[in-house]
Write a protein that holds these residues in place. Structure first.
Motif, PDB file in Angstrom:
ATOM      1  N   MET A 180      37.391  32.229  48.157  1.00 50.43           N
ATOM      2  CA  MET A 180      37.127  32.678  46.788  1.00 50.43           C
ATOM      3  C   MET A 180      37.736  34.052  46.580  1.00 50.43           C
ATOM      4  O   MET A 180      37.857  34.840  47.527  1.00 50.43           O
ATOM      5  N   GLU A 181      38.094  34.308  45.331  1.00 47.72           N
ATOM      6  CA  GLU A 181      38.613  35.636  44.977  1.00 47.72           C
ATOM      7  C   GLU A 181      37.857  36.108  43.734  1.00 47.72           C
ATOM      8  O   GLU A 181      37.704  35.344  42.779  1.00 47.72           O
ATOM      9  N   LEU A 182      37.431  37.363  43.765  1.00 46.36           N
ATOM     10  CA  LEU A 182      36.764  37.920  42.584  1.00 46.36           C
ATOM     11  C   LEU A 182      37.700  38.937  41.940  1.00 46.36           C
ATOM     12  O   LEU A 182      38.128  39.900  42.595  1.00 46.36           O
ATOM     13  N   VAL A 183      38.011  38.679  40.698  1.00 45.97           N
ATOM     14  CA  VAL A 183      38.859  39.602  39.931  1.00 45.97           C
ATOM     15  C   VAL A 183      37.926  40.622  39.284  1.00 45.97           C
ATOM     16  O   VAL A 183      36.995  40.258  38.549  1.00 45.97           O
ATOM     17  N   ILE A 184      38.168  41.888  39.589  1.00 51.74           N
ATOM     18  CA  ILE A 184      37.260  42.943  39.102  1.00 51.74           C
ATOM     19  C   ILE A 184      38.055  44.084  38.477  1.00 51.74           C
ATOM     20  O   ILE A 184      39.255  44.226  38.704  1.00 51.74           O
ATOM     21  N   GLY A 185      37.335  44.920  37.719  1.00 56.99           N
ATOM     22  CA  GLY A 185      37.942  46.111  37.143  1.00 56.99           C
ATOM     23  C   GLY A 185      37.546  47.350  37.934  1.00 56.99           C
ATOM     24  O   GLY A 185      36.760  47.272  38.899  1.00 56.99           O
ATOM     25  N   THR A 186      38.093  48.478  37.526  1.00 57.05           N
ATOM     26  CA  THR A 186      37.855  49.780  38.173  1.00 57.05           C
ATOM     27  C   THR A 186      36.384  49.957  38.578  1.00 57.05           C
ATOM     28  O   THR A 186      35.481  49.847  37.747  1.00 57.05           O
ATOM     29  N   LYS A 187      36.181  50.244  39.865  1.00 58.38           N
ATOM     30  CA  LYS A 187      34.810  50.184  40.377  1.00 58.38           C
ATOM     31  C   LYS A 187      33.894  51.262  39.803  1.00 58.38           C
ATOM     32  O   LYS A 187      32.682  51.065  39.726  1.00 58.38           O
ATOM     33  N   ALA A 188      34.433  52.393  39.417  1.00 59.04           N
ATOM     34  CA  ALA A 188      33.571  53.456  38.869  1.00 59.04           C
ATOM     35  C   ALA A 188      32.974  53.057  37.521  1.00 59.04           C
ATOM     36  O   ALA A 188      31.914  53.542  37.147  1.00 59.04           O
ATOM     37  N   TRP A 189      33.664  52.175  36.795  1.00 53.71           N
ATOM     38  CA  TRP A 189      33.259  51.894  35.408  1.00 53.71           C
ATOM     39  C   TRP A 189      32.808  50.473  35.145  1.00 53.71           C
ATOM     40  O   TRP A 189      32.086  50.229  34.181  1.00 53.71           O
ATOM     41  N   SER A 190      33.308  49.518  35.913  1.00 52.83           N
ATOM     42  CA  SER A 190      33.143  48.122  35.488  1.00 52.83           C
ATOM     43  C   SER A 190      31.800  47.545  35.918  1.00 52.83           C
ATOM     44  O   SER A 190      31.662  46.903  36.963  1.00 52.83           O
ATOM     45  N   THR A 191      30.830  47.748  35.041  1.00 48.73           N
ATOM     46  CA  THR A 191      29.471  47.258  35.317  1.00 48.73           C
ATOM     47  C   THR A 191      29.453  45.735  35.442  1.00 48.73           C
ATOM     48  O   THR A 191      28.753  45.190  36.277  1.00 48.73           O
ATOM     49  N   TRP A 192      30.236  45.078  34.582  1.00 48.53           N
ATOM     50  CA  TRP A 192      30.225  43.605  34.598  1.00 48.53           C
ATOM     51  C   TRP A 192      30.782  43.095  35.921  1.00 48.53           C
ATOM     52  O   TRP A 192      30.311  42.098  36.459  1.00 48.53           O
ATOM     53  N   SER A 193      31.801  43.775  36.442  1.00 53.41           N
ATOM     54  CA  SER A 193      32.402  43.337  37.705  1.00 53.41           C
ATOM     55  C   SER A 193      31.445  43.549  38.879  1.00 53.41           C
ATOM     56  O   SER A 193      31.417  42.769  39.834  1.00 53.41           O
ATOM     57  N   MET A 194      30.675  44.641  38.781  1.00 57.72           N
ATOM     58  CA  MET A 194      29.808  44.983  39.908  1.00 57.72           C
ATOM     59  C   MET A 194      28.773  43.891  40.192  1.00 57.72           C
ATOM     60  O   MET A 194      28.449  43.590  41.342  1.00 57.72           O
ATOM     61  N   ARG A 195      28.260  43.268  39.123  1.00 57.15           N
ATOM     62  CA  ARG A 195      27.128  42.353  39.300  1.00 57.15           C
ATOM     63  C   ARG A 195      27.456  41.177  40.232  1.00 57.15           C
ATOM     64  O   ARG A 195      26.759  40.980  41.238  1.00 57.15           O
ATOM     65  N   PRO A 196      28.488  40.364  39.954  1.00 51.75           N
ATOM     66  CA  PRO A 196      28.761  39.256  40.883  1.00 51.75           C
ATOM     67  C   PRO A 196      29.234  39.726  42.253  1.00 51.75           C
ATOM     68  O   PRO A 196      28.987  39.050  43.256  1.00 51.75           O
ATOM     69  N   TRP A 197      29.896  40.890  42.276  1.00 51.89           N
ATOM     70  CA  TRP A 197      30.340  41.434  43.574  1.00 51.89           C
ATOM     71  C   TRP A 197      29.114  41.690  44.448  1.00 51.89           C
ATOM     72  O   TRP A 197      29.099  41.344  45.637  1.00 51.89           O
ATOM     73  N   LEU A 198      28.061  42.289  43.880  1.00 49.61           N
ATOM     74  CA  LEU A 198      26.831  42.562  44.643  1.00 49.61           C
ATOM     75  C   LEU A 198      26.229  41.257  45.157  1.00 49.61           C
ATOM     76  O   LEU A 198      25.743  41.181  46.291  1.00 49.61           O
ATOM     77  N   PRO A 244      41.391  33.660  32.011  1.00 57.14           N
ATOM     78  CA  PRO A 244      41.728  33.156  30.678  1.00 57.14           C
ATOM     79  C   PRO A 244      40.987  33.884  29.560  1.00 57.14           C
ATOM     80  O   PRO A 244      41.438  33.898  28.424  1.00 57.14           O
ATOM     81  N   SER A 245      39.858  34.521  29.874  1.00 56.72           N
ATOM     82  CA  SER A 245      39.126  35.250  28.829  1.00 56.72           C
ATOM     83  C   SER A 245      39.767  36.602  28.555  1.00 56.72           C
ATOM     84  O   SER A 245      39.425  37.264  27.578  1.00 56.72           O
ATOM     85  N   GLY A 246      40.674  37.024  29.437  1.00 54.21           N
ATOM     86  CA  GLY A 246      41.266  38.359  29.297  1.00 54.21           C
ATOM     87  C   GLY A 246      40.296  39.454  29.692  1.00 54.21           C
ATOM     88  O   GLY A 246      40.518  40.633  29.411  1.00 54.21           O
ATOM     89  N   LEU A 247      39.185  39.060  30.340  1.00 51.40           N
ATOM     90  CA  LEU A 247      38.156  40.026  30.746  1.00 51.40           C
ATOM     91  C   LEU A 247      37.859  39.863  32.225  1.00 51.40           C
ATOM     92  O   LEU A 247      38.020  38.771  32.787  1.00 51.40           O
ATOM     93  N   VAL A 248      37.427  40.946  32.836  1.00 52.92           N
ATOM     94  CA  VAL A 248      36.875  40.867  34.186  1.00 52.92           C
ATOM     95  C   VAL A 248      35.354  40.961  34.062  1.00 52.92           C
ATOM     96  O   VAL A 248      34.865  41.568  33.106  1.00 52.92           O
TER      97      VAL A 248
END
Ligand SMILES: N[C@@H](CCC(=O)N[C@@H](CS)C(=O)NCC(=O)O)C(=O)O
Length: 208
Positions: A1-19, A51-55
């Motif tokens: 699996m690969e998780l596409v995430i945004g800048t770690k200091a700011w991307s709250t949405w990315s942090m959640r599934p990563w955790l 495809p959503s253009g969002l991380v």
């Protein structure tokens, strides 16, 4: 699996599934996209993967799952032993309601207190709307901890509802929010501290 995430200091949405991937002990690679490079540049880079253009987006074989809550639900089903939701039906419903309220609400708190893990703590003057959001967060945390016990929401050992509130805990620290000013008599502040001491969060925060 690969998780596409945004800048770690700011991307709250990315942090959640990563955790939650970390909590589940899943093997995954990270595809990190730096945000705020100019709207078009970030969007173009993200759209290569999502495809959503969002991380965030989770790539699993031929499948791409977008949206942090949908990804976490997918992980809960892929890794049932990880206990990402409470086993008890009622506790699970309450934990889901808390995560969903976070997912779709608290707009004032989110807008006024953006997550910035690199920022020095500062004392912010908060609007009435944000104060209302904070009181609601305290009420959710206090209510779930009282009803189901701890150490985390719904009585689990760290799950999806907790991942959804971890960026909130970091905002409270950054903006000097004292939960006792918003109705906490102790448990919410302790829970907030526990979120910030989780090894999954410390690992994410060490990589900003
Ligand atoms: N509801 C979505 C929100 C995702 C979202 O808004 N992601 C932001 C970053 S945290 C994004 O990708 N923004 C595009 C950009 O900054 O270029 C989710 O939960 O995944």
């Amino acid at each position: 699996m690969e998780l596409v995430i945004g800048t770690k200091a700011w991307s709250t949405w990315s942090m959640r599934p990563w955790l939650m991937l970390k909590k589940a002990g899943a093997e995954f690679d990270e595809i990190l996209i730096q945000l705020r490079q100019g709207a078009l540049k970030s969007e173009a880079e993200i759209s290569i993967h999502s495809p959503s253009g969002l991380v965030p987006a989770l790539k699993d074989g031929e499948h791409v799952i977008t949206d942090s809550l949908a990804i976490c639900e997918y992980l809960a089903e892929q890794f049932p032993k990880a206990g990402l939701w409470p086993a008890d039906l009622v506790a699970r419903a309450y934990a889901r309601a808390a995560a969903s309220e976070m997912h779709s609400g608290f707009l004032s708190l989110r807008g006024e207190c953006p997550m910035d893990l690199a920022a020095e703590p500062q004392l912010a003057t908060l609007s009435a709307a944000t104060a209302k959001d904070i009181r609601r967060v305290v009420a959710i945390w206090t209510g779930l901890l009282a009803r189901f016990g701890g150490p985390f929401l719904g009585g689990v050992e760290y799950g999806i509802a907790d991942a959804f509130f971890t960026p909130v805990a970091s905002r409270f620290r950054t903006y000097g929010v004292k939960l006792s000013d918003y109705g906490d008599v102790g448990p919410a502040g302790l829970y907030c501290q526990r979120l910030l001491e989780r090894p999954e969060f410390l690992e994410w925060a060490s990589e900003i």
